[in-house]
Design a protein around this motif. Structure first.
Motif, PDB file in Angstrom:
ATOM      1  N   ASP A  69       1.188  -1.298   0.428  1.00  0.00           N
ATOM      2  CA  ASP A  69      -0.305   0.057  -0.127  1.00  0.00           C
ATOM      3  C   ASP A  69       0.963   1.314   0.142  1.00  0.00           C
ATOM      4  OD1 ASP A  69      -1.798   2.285   0.676  1.00  0.00           O
ATOM      5  OD2 ASP A  69      -2.350   1.188   2.322  1.00  0.00           O
ATOM      6  N   PRO A  70       0.973   1.967  -0.759  1.00  0.00           N
ATOM      7  CA  PRO A  70       1.906   3.285  -0.954  1.00  0.00           C
ATOM      8  C   PRO A  70       1.270   4.148  -0.167  1.00  0.00           C
ATOM      9  CG  PRO A  70       1.281   2.333  -3.109  1.00  0.00           C
ATOM     10  CD  PRO A  70       0.024   1.402  -2.513  1.00  0.00           C
ATOM     11  N   LYS A  71       0.288   4.887   0.461  1.00  0.00           N
ATOM     12  CA  LYS A  71       0.098   5.466   1.142  1.00  0.00           C
ATOM     13  C   LYS A  71       0.604   4.603   2.509  1.00  0.00           C
ATOM     14  CE  LYS A  71      -4.648   6.789  -0.507  1.00  0.00           C
ATOM     15  NZ  LYS A  71      -5.795   6.187  -0.601  1.00  0.00           N
ATOM     16  N   GLN A  72       0.388   3.474   2.666  1.00  0.00           N
ATOM     17  CA  GLN A  72       1.162   3.393   4.254  1.00  0.00           C
ATOM     18  C   GLN A  72       2.639   3.968   3.803  1.00  0.00           C
ATOM     19  OE1 GLN A  72      -0.309  -0.126   6.836  1.00  0.00           O
ATOM     20  NE2 GLN A  72      -1.931  -0.258   5.082  1.00  0.00           N
ATOM     21  N   VAL A  73       3.578   3.252   2.976  1.00  0.00           N
ATOM     22  CA  VAL A  73       4.782   3.662   2.642  1.00  0.00           C
ATOM     23  C   VAL A  73       4.625   5.447   3.401  1.00  0.00           C
ATOM     24  CG1 VAL A  73       6.532   3.831   1.424  1.00  0.00           C
ATOM     25  CG2 VAL A  73       4.978   1.874   1.322  1.00  0.00           C
ATOM     26  N   ASP A  74       3.911   6.317   2.393  1.00  0.00           N
ATOM     27  CA  ASP A  74       4.124   7.284   2.908  1.00  0.00           C
ATOM     28  C   ASP A  74       3.995   8.133   4.093  1.00  0.00           C
ATOM     29  OD1 ASP A  74       3.808   8.256  -0.180  1.00  0.00           O
ATOM     30  OD2 ASP A  74       1.787   8.378  -0.655  1.00  0.00           O
ATOM     31  N   GLU A  75       3.013   7.275   4.893  1.00  0.00           N
ATOM     32  CA  GLU A  75       3.192   7.388   6.361  1.00  0.00           C
ATOM     33  C   GLU A  75       4.266   6.898   7.115  1.00  0.00           C
ATOM     34  OE1 GLU A  75       1.424   7.309  10.528  1.00  0.00           O
ATOM     35  OE2 GLU A  75       0.254   7.410   8.634  1.00  0.00           O
ATOM     36  N   MET A  76       5.115   5.929   7.034  1.00  0.00           N
ATOM     37  CA  MET A  76       6.624   5.650   7.248  1.00  0.00           C
ATOM     38  C   MET A  76       7.137   7.106   6.618  1.00  0.00           C
ATOM     39  SD  MET A  76       7.911   3.610   9.018  1.00  0.00           S
ATOM     40  CE  MET A  76       7.593   2.078   9.563  1.00  0.00           C
ATOM     41  N   PHE A  77       7.177   6.973   5.851  1.00  0.00           N
ATOM     42  CA  PHE A  77       8.355   8.367   5.303  1.00  0.00           C
ATOM     43  C   PHE A  77       8.379   9.610   6.079  1.00  0.00           C
ATOM     44  CE2 PHE A  77       8.949  12.515   3.178  1.00  0.00           C
ATOM     45  CZ  PHE A  77      10.338  12.046   2.801  1.00  0.00           C
ATOM     46  N   ARG A  78       6.749   9.854   6.614  1.00  0.00           N
ATOM     47  CA  ARG A  78       5.915  10.896   7.395  1.00  0.00           C
ATOM     48  C   ARG A  78       6.637  11.067   8.426  1.00  0.00           C
ATOM     49  NH1 ARG A  78       1.186  11.000   4.460  1.00  0.00           N
ATOM     50  NH2 ARG A  78       0.580   9.898   5.738  1.00  0.00           N
ATOM     51  N   ARG A  79       6.681   9.850   9.342  1.00  0.00           N
ATOM     52  CA  ARG A  79       7.405   9.278  10.509  1.00  0.00           C
ATOM     53  C   ARG A  79       8.982   8.964  10.984  1.00  0.00           C
ATOM     54  NH1 ARG A  79       3.862   3.416  12.510  1.00  0.00           N
ATOM     55  NH2 ARG A  79       1.417   4.342  12.049  1.00  0.00           N
ATOM     56  N   MET A  80       9.297   9.110   9.806  1.00  0.00           N
ATOM     57  CA  MET A  80      11.104   9.457   9.412  1.00  0.00           C
ATOM     58  C   MET A  80      11.122  10.884   8.930  1.00  0.00           C
ATOM     59  SD  MET A  80      13.753   8.401   6.292  1.00  0.00           S
ATOM     60  CE  MET A  80      12.380   9.515   5.439  1.00  0.00           C
ATOM     61  N   GLU A 106      13.163   9.005  -2.436  1.00  0.00           N
ATOM     62  CA  GLU A 106      13.708   8.721  -4.185  1.00  0.00           C
ATOM     63  C   GLU A 106      13.798   7.279  -3.944  1.00  0.00           C
ATOM     64  OE1 GLU A 106      14.561  12.037  -6.675  1.00  0.00           O
ATOM     65  OE2 GLU A 106      15.844  11.627  -4.799  1.00  0.00           O
ATOM     66  N   SER A 107      14.445   6.572  -3.447  1.00  0.00           N
ATOM     67  CA  SER A 107      14.381   4.955  -3.377  1.00  0.00           C
ATOM     68  C   SER A 107      13.108   4.129  -2.832  1.00  0.00           C
ATOM     69  CB  SER A 107      15.873   4.783  -2.335  1.00  0.00           C
ATOM     70  OG  SER A 107      14.982   4.511  -1.249  1.00  0.00           O
ATOM     71  N   ILE A 108      12.283   4.498  -2.457  1.00  0.00           N
ATOM     72  CA  ILE A 108      10.810   3.678  -2.451  1.00  0.00           C
ATOM     73  C   ILE A 108       9.365   4.743  -3.879  1.00  0.00           C
ATOM     74  CG2 ILE A 108      10.348   5.090   0.019  1.00  0.00           C
ATOM     75  CD1 ILE A 108       9.750   1.274  -0.972  1.00  0.00           C
ATOM     76  N   ARG A 109      10.817   5.678  -4.381  1.00  0.00           N
ATOM     77  CA  ARG A 109       9.758   6.370  -5.733  1.00  0.00           C
ATOM     78  C   ARG A 109       8.564   7.019  -4.874  1.00  0.00           C
ATOM     79  NH1 ARG A 109       7.880   0.295  -8.523  1.00  0.00           N
ATOM     80  NH2 ARG A 109       9.624  -0.410  -9.329  1.00  0.00           N
ATOM     81  N   ILE A 110       8.707   7.933  -3.928  1.00  0.00           N
ATOM     82  CA  ILE A 110       8.336   9.001  -3.465  1.00  0.00           C
ATOM     83  C   ILE A 110       8.691  10.354  -4.640  1.00  0.00           C
ATOM     84  CG2 ILE A 110       8.011  10.608  -1.727  1.00  0.00           C
ATOM     85  CD1 ILE A 110       8.278   8.459   0.098  1.00  0.00           C
ATOM     86  N   PRO A 111       8.487  10.524  -5.227  1.00  0.00           N
ATOM     87  CA  PRO A 111       9.467  11.882  -5.886  1.00  0.00           C
ATOM     88  C   PRO A 111      10.133  12.948  -5.429  1.00  0.00           C
ATOM     89  CG  PRO A 111       7.610  11.511  -6.830  1.00  0.00           C
ATOM     90  CD  PRO A 111       7.595  10.247  -6.200  1.00  0.00           C
ATOM     91  N   LEU A 112      11.267  13.369  -5.745  1.00  0.00           N
ATOM     92  CA  LEU A 112      11.734  14.506  -5.293  1.00  0.00           C
ATOM     93  C   LEU A 112      10.979  15.487  -4.985  1.00  0.00           C
ATOM     94  CD1 LEU A 112      14.665  14.986  -4.170  1.00  0.00           C
ATOM     95  CD2 LEU A 112      15.012  16.330  -6.566  1.00  0.00           C
ATOM     96  N   LYS A 113       9.827  15.980  -5.474  1.00  0.00           N
ATOM     97  CA  LYS A 113       9.068  17.055  -5.785  1.00  0.00           C
ATOM     98  C   LYS A 113       7.779  17.097  -5.026  1.00  0.00           C
ATOM     99  CE  LYS A 113       5.960  19.811  -8.033  1.00  0.00           C
ATOM    100  NZ  LYS A 113       4.094  19.625  -7.802  1.00  0.00           N
ATOM    101  N   LYS A 114       7.091  15.179  -4.839  1.00  0.00           N
ATOM    102  CA  LYS A 114       6.247  15.143  -4.017  1.00  0.00           C
ATOM    103  C   LYS A 114       7.193  14.780  -2.639  1.00  0.00           C
ATOM    104  CE  LYS A 114       3.098  11.437  -2.109  1.00  0.00           C
ATOM    105  NZ  LYS A 114       3.022   9.526  -2.931  1.00  0.00           N
TER     106      LYS A 114
END
Length: 373
Positions: free
Chosen positions: A263-274, A338-346
């Motif tokens: 689930d990309p949304k949960q990956v985004d959540e882990m990015f926010r936690r980082m 970027e390594s997990i496909r979160i673009p630079l802009k995002k």
């Protein structure tokens, strides 16, 4: 203490499998039950896939135990109490096998896994006032008292972490109440409450929380849902990473989140936690401070927990590195994204959004870098 040669691991009264020790009594061996193989799920997908094999644990990093079962054992504060409690009974806990330790946990651990047969080492006590529990904990931790280990141990629920805590049930549900350690400031509970408020504003999922008696931080137990215990596994257990020698990398944590949840949304959540942990100097971001929940074989990211300022970390660095840096830069955050496909802009937008919402607790070291973004 009696020897334990075999344990049945259960989940909601169903037999998951059998846990034994190898003939040399050094390593755990586990095999799934046949019925569980037909209709169950892998309790640790990387380490214990759903196969009929006999799995043998590695000697390290969990002293011959599997990570998912090591999760059930108390560590830090809980292990300290257990050590003192057993010592009173003439038992050297350093000589216990993982099976003996798990039999002490029995059915009382966090999460849904239970271990049969149980070994009882004391008696449940009536619940004292929170102020009394706090003082007992301070007295025992400072070794001013040796009479309250049993009370504190049974109220802790085998929970992990260094800070004293207890389990509490009230009309609103089941809670984990945290007390301060001898080295914590007196307003530690208020500080953690404030951190969780800000984390929620940053789009980070946290359990329900409250401040009890104006000073004790209480967080809703996310391993219980509608009275039913859920299967929980920490990142440390799933990846065989110990917190005694921290070497976890956020890149790995993000990939694990993607692999388990799909689930990309949960990956985004882990990015926010980082990002939140880095900007607010929560350097106690070790492998047991990230967990995943499994419901009916479907894995999801557990709510965030243990969120507070911890500038010491591990030798002044984050327990989980960012782009292999213990004190990462904003650029390191973007590279890992970027390594997990979160673009630079995002990635930039997410970092700036979080920085704006947690500006009052953002480390000064990052303020100038954020202004240049």
């Amino acid at each position: 203490m009696k020897s334990v040669n075999k344990l049945t691991v259960t989940y909601h009264s169903r037999n998951v499998g059998t846990l034994t020790m190898t003939p040399d009594n050094r390593l755990c061996a586990f095999q799934y039950d046949k019925e569980w193989l037909d209709s169950g799920f892998p309790i640790s997908p990387l380490d214990l896939p759903l196969k009929p094999d006999l799995f043998i644990a590695k000697p390290e990093p969990f002293w011959g135990n599997f990570g998912v079962f090591e999760d059930s054992l108390p560590d830090g504060y809980g292990r300290y109490l257990l050590h003192r409690l057993l010592k009173k009974q003439g038992i050297n806990d350093s000589e216990l096998t993982p099976l003996q330790r798990l039999s002490i946990v029995g059915t009382s651990g966090m999460g849904a896994l239970c271990y049969i047969p149980e070994t009882h080492i004391g008696e449940e006590k009536s619940f004292p006032k929170l102020d009394d529990l706090q003082q007992m904990a301070l007295d025992v931790l400072s070794e001013k008292s040796d009479k309250d280990e049993e009370m504190l141990y049974f109220k802790s629920g085998n929970s992990g972490g260094c800070r004293p805590k207890c389990l509490l049930n009230d009309a609103e549900g089941s809670w984990l109440v945290k007390f301060r350690h001898t080295y914590d400031p007196k307003d530690m509970g208020v500080m953690e409450y404030h951190y969780n408020e800000i984390a929620r504003q940053c789009g980070i999922t946290v359990p329900s929380f409250k401040l009890m008696e104006g000073k004790y931080f209480a967080t809703k137990r996310f391993d219980i849902e509608n009275g039913v215990r859920l299967h929980i596994a920490t990142a440390g257990a799933l990846l065989n990473e110990s917190i005694t020698q921290p070497r976890l990398e956020y890149k790995t944590l993000l990939h694990l989140t993607g692999y388990l949840t799909q689930d990309p949304k949960q990956v985004d959540e882990m990015f926010r936690r980082m990002v939140f942990n880095v900007l607010t100097e929560n350097k106690d971001d070790h492998a047991k401070n990230f967990s995943f929940i499994c419901k009916d074989g479907i894995w999801s990211l557990a709510p965030a927990y243990d969120l507070t300022r911890s500038t010491n970390g591990y030798n002044g660095e984050h327990a989980t590195s960012v782009n292999n840096q213990g004190n990462p830069t904003i650029e390191d955050l973007l590279i890992v994204g970027e390594s997990i496909r979160i673009p630079l802009k995002k990635g930039r937008e997410m970092i700036l959004s979080i920085a704006e919402k947690c500006s009052e607790i953002t480390s000064k070291d990052y303020i100038s870098a954020l202004k240049k973004m």
